[in-house]
Enzyme design. Structure first.
Site, mmCIF file in Angstrom:
data_model
loop_
_atom_site.group_PDB
_atom_site.id
_atom_site.type_symbol
_atom_site.label_atom_id
_atom_site.label_comp_id
_atom_site.label_asym_id
_atom_site.label_seq_id
_atom_site.Cartn_x
_atom_site.Cartn_y
_atom_site.Cartn_z
ATOM 1 N N HIS A 186 7.447 -30.562 10.075
ATOM 2 C CA HIS A 186 7.073 -29.922 9.721
ATOM 3 C C HIS A 186 6.186 -29.812 8.142
ATOM 4 C CE1 HIS A 186 9.766 -27.755 12.712
ATOM 5 N NE2 HIS A 186 10.304 -28.270 12.021
ATOM 6 N N ASP B 141 1.071 -0.970 -0.191
ATOM 7 C CA ASP B 141 0.307 0.347 0.164
ATOM 8 C C ASP B 141 0.950 0.932 -0.111
ATOM 9 O OD1 ASP B 141 1.089 -0.026 2.637
ATOM 10 O OD2 ASP B 141 -0.911 -0.305 3.518
ATOM 11 N N THR C 296 2.006 -1.377 8.834
ATOM 12 C CA THR C 296 2.331 -2.652 10.204
ATOM 13 C C THR C 296 3.112 -4.464 9.443
ATOM 14 O OG1 THR C 296 0.371 -3.352 10.854
ATOM 15 C CG2 THR C 296 1.585 -1.873 11.933
ATOM 16 N N CYS D 89 2.874 -3.347 3.745
ATOM 17 C CA CYS D 89 2.054 -2.567 4.489
ATOM 18 C C CYS D 89 3.488 -1.789 5.616
ATOM 19 C CB CYS D 89 0.306 -2.108 4.639
ATOM 20 S SG CYS D 89 0.538 -3.769 5.906
ATOM 21 N N HIS E 150 10.188 -23.379 8.908
ATOM 22 C CA HIS E 150 9.487 -24.675 9.371
ATOM 23 C C HIS E 150 7.307 -24.177 8.807
ATOM 24 C CE1 HIS E 150 11.107 -24.794 13.356
ATOM 25 N NE2 HIS E 150 11.661 -25.160 12.705
HETATM 26 C C1 RB5 Z 1 -1.972 2.680 6.450
HETATM 27 O O1 RB5 Z 1 -2.244 3.528 7.524
HETATM 28 C C2 RB5 Z 1 -2.131 1.194 7.513
HETATM 29 O O2 RB5 Z 1 -3.618 1.652 8.127
HETATM 30 C C3 RB5 Z 1 -1.615 -0.276 6.682
HETATM 31 O O3 RB5 Z 1 -0.248 0.342 5.987
HETATM 32 C C4 RB5 Z 1 -1.158 -1.174 7.932
HETATM 33 O O4 RB5 Z 1 -0.538 -1.036 8.230
HETATM 34 C C5 RB5 Z 1 -2.646 -2.142 8.030
HETATM 35 O O5 RB5 Z 1 -2.427 -2.993 8.606
#
Ligand code: RB5
Length: 150
Positions: free
Chosen positions: A134, A8, A68, A66, A99
């Site tokens: 595994h 993203d 996180t 993304c 694994h």
């Molecule tokens: C975008 O702002 C953020 O929500 C996305 O990149 C991600 O971290 C969502 O899990």
């Protein structure tokens, strides 16, 4: 080996670094997702692209980014037959191959530094699946999919 790579907007800058890193190694990359880091782009679309590329045989492995890594890993793991590991360091990147036989690694651009991210990419691409006990567990995951993803 061919890699499908998508992110993203939050993952855009790190994705460009990963793309450059892979291409320097002579690895073919299918690049997808946000075209800039400033315009919002849904991690759902980026995750769908990666999962479909793997399921359609267009790529052998996927790297999903993304902010996180959480949202995109959830999306990719909703696809039957795909195992995506949300990784945060070189060890977890290695283990998701060894694994879990993960075809896709997810990471978070807002929580992972660039040098660590690139070491994760190398570990993810180099590490083979260990098989043996595994494989029994991965087969149990596949059996669970047959049961619940009808
Ligand atoms: C975008 O702002 C953020 O929500 C996305 O990149 C991600 O971290 C969502 O899990």
């Amino acid at each position: 080996m061919k890699i499908t790579l998508a992110s993203d907007h939050a993952g855009y800058d790190l994705r460009m670094k990963v793309k450059e890193h892979l291409e320097k190694k002579g690895i073919e990359v299918i690049d997808g997702g946000a075209t800039t880091g400033s315009e919002p782009y849904s991690y759902v679309l980026a995750g769908q692209k990666i999962a479909n590329d793997i399921l359609e045989g267009k790529a052998d492995r996927g790297i999903a980014i993304c902010g996180t890594g959480i949202g995109i890993s959830i999306v990719v793991n909703k696809f039957k037959g795909i195992r995506c590991g949300l990784c945060s360091n070189e060890y977890t990147a290695r283990m998701c191959r060894q694994h879990n036989d993960a075809q896709v690694m997810a990471m978070g651009a807002r929580v992972t530094g660039q040098a660590v991210a690139l070491s994760m990419v190398d570990a993810f691409l180099d590490e083979p699946f260990a098989g043996d006990r595994h494989a029994v567990r991965v087969n149990d995951i596949k059996a669970q999919e047959e049961e619940f993803f009808k």
